[in-house]
Design a protein around this motif. Structure first.
Motif: not given
Ligand code: SF4
Ligand code: SF4
Length: 496
Positions: A273-285
């Protein structure tokens, strides 16, 4: 955008027969040594049940994962104040009694016992002390005992079920169960990594595999508490923590992991899978009910030219991009939206996914038989044999609509194929069912083929990992920088 590649797995739970072959294949290779006897990097649980270690999902006791404090994510296991104290006394650590005292049998007694009236026996002895033990627990102690008041009724996922739903679940002659194979989820937001005071845990830049640097581990065991899945184990002999390594020595040479190779049900799929690591914190909040969609929004379309360009810029190889485009994981997770992460409410952004089981669900909907008529079939989901709410607590942070979407699609595919093979379902009915299940005939065929007929080449789409490129001085430092996604600095291995 910071595009990363993740080696990811899908478990298709309708195909798991609970044989535990995967667990044994893993144990024989990785944890069959002193200090690791009680470890099961891969284990298979019967659900409903309490799992291994006992009641691992009860975070009110174990304090694993992250909690949302306002807009910020904080480790549940420690804050800035008590992190130091918990190094020396941590009441939330699982103890040996939560796992089990590993044992073997005194087999030599079968050959060396003096002649007598009785048959010689091989009594159980502790693998730690060598003394005889009474066996009172084991790694799959509640295996197939679904419905037992001792195990299944203590399952924390049943907490929000009504009395009627519980009664239905434990109706003794209709007991339902499913199997749940578990390994480390190689999370994108790993609480184990963030909790380590020694910086020994890290997420590999090139493939997202989470590992423990054995030279740096000081055995504080903060990670054991912080992992909500209890997939890090403390080796009492070496004094270091250990965990599933996704068989990376095999992956690096293009071979499949042991659990995958041995899986009798062929339930496992491995891909990129390709994912955007910049968005992890926002996605999990975001609130619990929005977590699944939020995680999906961080997973990128591998055909998008912009994503491909950013992936190349980050040093992701052409082979990996190609694998991401052919990924069976991308199909199950993003294209068909059938595979879901386990307990996403722990907010570690697990990167392994499960297709929830259809079979125990369908059992009650048509009185235990496949229906000849499909009128009103979907409305029967409310009286499913395995309550939809229960599956939602496992796979969608309680969001029932997401599970219903998956179930409707799976049912539609099943009846579509039945209509082709048996010809006993009216075309008008099937078309209506496919519309409600949000699936076209072409897609149903594709889902059916990947689920039921896939060859190993279609289930395992990972190029050899080219580790030498990832650790070379010429590689893109951005790719190997390493981060748990929250700005917590993480040690990234840079060389042998
Ligand atoms: S499941 Fe997630 S939090 Fe637990 S050990 Fe694996 S990466 Fe770490
Ligand atoms: S080997 Fe496969 S089918 Fe058997 S328990 Fe493990 S995951 Fe399930």
């Amino acid at each position: 955008m910071d595009i990363r590649a993740q080696v990811s797995m899908v478990f298709h739970l309708d195909k798991c027969i609970g044989c535990h072959t995967c667990s044994l294949a893993c144990k024989n290779v990785w944890t069959d040594r002193p200090g690791a006897e009680y470890m099961w990097w891969n284990n298979v649980e019967t659900k409903p049940g309490t799992g291994f270690p006992t009641l691992w999902e009860d975070q009110s006791h174990y304090k694993g994962g992250w909690k949302l404090n306002g807009k910020n994510l904080e480790l549940l296991s420690q804050n800035k104040l008590d992190a130091f104290i918990k190094l020396f006394y941590n009441p939330n650590q699982p103890g040996l009694e939560d796992y089990y005292e590993p044992w073997t049998y005194q087999y030599e007694n079968l050959f060396t016992a003096p002649e007598g009236d009785d048959q010689p026996t091989a009594i159980p002895v502790s693998q730690i002390t060598g003394e005889p033990v009474d066996i009172v627990a084991g790694p799959n102690w509640d295996d197939d005992l679904s419905g037992s008041p001792l195990y299944a009724e203590n399952d924390v996922n049943l907490d929000e079920l009504t009395d009627e739903e519980r009664e239905q679940l434990f109706e003794i002659e209709r007991i339902s169960m499913m199997y749940l194979p578990r390994i480390c989820n190689h999370c994108a937001n790993p609480s184990c990594v963030a909790s380590c005071p020694s910086g020994a845990l890290y997420k590999r830049g090139e493939d997202g595999i989470v590992l423990v640097n054995q030279d740096m581990c000081k055995g504080w065991r903060a990670c054991v508490t912080a992992c909500p899945y209890k997939k890090i184990y403390y080796n009492w002999k070496t004094g270091k923590s250990e965990k599933c390594i996704l068989c990376y020595p095999k992956l690096e040479t293009g071979q499949v992991p042991n659990c995958f190779q041995s899986c009798v049900g062929r339930i496992r799929y491995l891909g990129v899978l390709l994912y955007d690591a910049d968005r992890i914190a926002a996605c999990m909040s975001v609130p619990n009910h929005a977590l699944i969609e939020s995680q999906r929004s961080a997973i990128c379309d591998p055909y998008d030219p912009k994503i491909i360009a950013l992936a190349r810029k980050n040093g992701i190889s052409e082979e990996f991009i190609d694998a991401a485009q052919k990924s069976p994981i991308y199909k199950y997770v993003m294209k068909w939206k059938l595979a879901l992460p386990l307990h996403i409410e722990y907010r570690t952004m697990p990167m392994l996914f499960y297709v929830p089981p259809l079979l125990p669900v369908m059992g009650k909907m048509d009185n235990g038989h496949y229906a000849n008529t499909i009128d009103g079939f979907f409305s029967g989901l409310e009286s499913a044999r395995l309550p939809i709410k229960y599956l939602a607590n496992l796979f969608s942070a309680g969001n029932v609509e997401i599970i219903e979407y998956v179930m409707k699609k799976l049912i539609a595919v099943r009846y579509y194929r039945r209509s082709l093979d048996m010809g006993d379902i009216d075309l008008v009915q099937i078309n209506r069912m496919m519309r409600e299940g949000n699936v076209s005939p072409e897609e149903a065929e594709e889902i059916y083929r990947l689920t039921a007929l896939a060859t190993v080449d279609q289930r395992f789409v990972i190029p050899p990992l080219q580790r030498e490129e990832a650790i070379s001085e010429t590689c893109n430092p951005e790719l190997c920088r390493g981060s748990c996604g929250l700005g917590v600095p993480v040690n990234v291995e840079r060389g042998p």
